[in-house]
Design an enzyme around this catalytic site. Structure first.
Site, short mmCIF file in Angstrom:
data_model
loop_
_atom_site.label_atom_id
_atom_site.label_comp_id
_atom_site.label_asym_id
_atom_site.label_seq_id
_atom_site.Cartn_x
_atom_site.Cartn_y
_atom_site.Cartn_z
N SER A 65 2.78 0.41 -0.26
CA SER A 65 2.34 1.78 -0.52
C SER A 65 3.42 2.54 -1.32
O SER A 65 3.81 2.08 -2.39
CB SER A 65 2.01 2.48 0.81
N ASP A 245 -4.42 0.06 0.64
CA ASP A 245 -3.07 0.35 1.14
C ASP A 245 -2.43 -0.80 1.91
O ASP A 245 -3.01 -1.37 2.83
CB ASP A 245 -3.15 1.58 2.04
#
Length: 399
Positions: A65, A245
């Protein structure tokens, strides 16, 4: 543990939005203050600028991320100071920056971070407004169909920024260091690891991908739902697979660094639930958004705590078995066999040490600050928290 006795140092950076990136920058400044160096760039650049035998040089990066963004910039050869420049100037004017000058990065703008998911919005409008059957079905029908929008924004802006403004070479294989970007496969239960692998292979729990560019991999890893839509990458056979993510499945991917030979893994994560302070009072008075945020942070922090505790427990068991055999003068070949079984069963590497860097619960700003703020003053405070957290963590170890 004496850090200078280590042979290969890795840096693992987790997610949490822009404030996590700012925290990681502070941690990197602390590492730099203590003598660590960040190798990066093409193979030619690394050979020219970094020796091969310096134990204080980081040569392996794992990012998830927001951590994927920071890790990719460092692996590309930019100094930590360039990240400070990019984020501090990000909400201001846009001067001209030369990508060949690795001291500077073009300012990161909100437009780069929040690329409107226009294709998704176009799907939303006709189905919720223009189709008579939908409207006559009532509000519930509108919501069910309207919420098929897969994200308000796309991480294509982040991919574009990295490809055009940052990466001199957008190929994992061209890097003179090791870089691994963590994502999650949307239509499966597998973790996805992007990097330079001999061949693309997979296990029941992990998919290894060697055909993505660095910028595409980061776009996958930063696609946090429901704010950002999943990001698609085409396989060599032309089929598009979607990812999102990297924090969804595993919050800390320290095992990736250990799997690829690191014997010192420095891991930075910014998630810390709020602990009551007189200055801020009770979250009960702040409403749903912050209460929901606290609930999410508690879940994530529990995962991190279990991750760290598991590694400590395995180390304790391993050392206890080793010590018992030695204390009882039992045959060495039996001890070695049992220790080998433990190592293989739980993928334990006794030579690997871990340093975890996280904010203290008293650093309540880490909780209350907006995840995606580019306000220079706010980010400067977060960078300072990261720096102090890094210094405190390193104090416990002999350099």
């Amino acid at each position: 543990m004496r850090i200078r006795d280590k042979k290969k140092v890795a840096l693992v950076l987790s997610g949490g939005g822009i404030k996590a990136a700012a925290f990681h920058i502070g941690v990197c400044l602390a590492l730099q203050e203590k003598g660590f160096k960040f190798a990066g760039g093409t193979k030619e650049m690394v050979r020219q600028n970094f020796g091969s035998d310096d134990p204080m040089t980081i040569r392996l990066y794992v990012g998830s991320s927001a951590g994927a963004f920071v890790a990719s910039v460092l692996a590309a050869g930019y100094p930590v100071e360039s990240l400070i420049n990019a984020f501090q100037v990000g909400s201001g004017s846009d001067p001209t920056f030369d990508k060949s000058d690795l001291r500077y990065l073009k300012p990161i703008s909100y437009r780069s971070l929040f690329n409107l998911n226009s294709s998704g919005l176009m799907k939303f409008i006709p189905r919720s407004i223009m189709e008579k059957a939908l409207v006559t079905g009532g509000l519930e029908s509108i919501l069910k169909n309207g919420l098929k929008l897969n994200g308000l924004f796309s991480t294509k802006g982040i991919e574009n920024y990295l490809r055009k403004e940052v990466l001199v070479d957008n190929d994992f294989a061209r890097l003179g260091v090791e870089l691994f970007i963590i994502g999650t496969q949307l239509n499966h239960t597998r973790k996805a690891i992007f990097g330079n692998f001999p061949e693309s292979f997979k296990t029941d729990t992990t998919k290894y991908i060697n055909y993505a560019t660095i910028s595409d991999a980061v776009a996958c890893s930063t696609a946090l739902p429901p704010v950002f839509s999943p990001y698609g990458i085409k396989r060599p056979d032309g089929k598009e697979i979607f990812y999102y993510d990297g924090e969804i499945r595993d919050t800390l991917s320290t095992h990736v660094a250990a799997d690829y030979g690191a014997d010192l893994v420095i891991s930075s994560y910014s998630i810390q639930p709020y602990h009551y302070t007189k200055e801020m009072g009770s979250l009960h008075d702040y409403g749903i958004p912050l209460i929901a945020n606290q609930a999410l942070y508690q879940v994530v922090q529990q995962k991190i705590t279990r991750h760290i505790q598991y590694k400590n427990d395995i180390r304790g068991i391993y050392n206890a078995v080793d010590g018992y055999f030695k204390q009882q003068n039992l045959p060495g070949e039996h001890r070695d066999k049992i220790l080998e079984i433990i190592r293989n069963r739980v993928n334990y590497r006794p030579e690997v040490d871990y340093i975890y860097v996280a904010p203290r619960p008293q650093n309540y700003e880490m909780f209350f600050v907006d995840h995606f703020s580019l306000n220079p003053e706010i980010l400067a405070r977060i960078v300072r928290i990261g720096f102090k957290s890094g210094i405190n963590a390193l104090r416990q170890h002999d350099i």
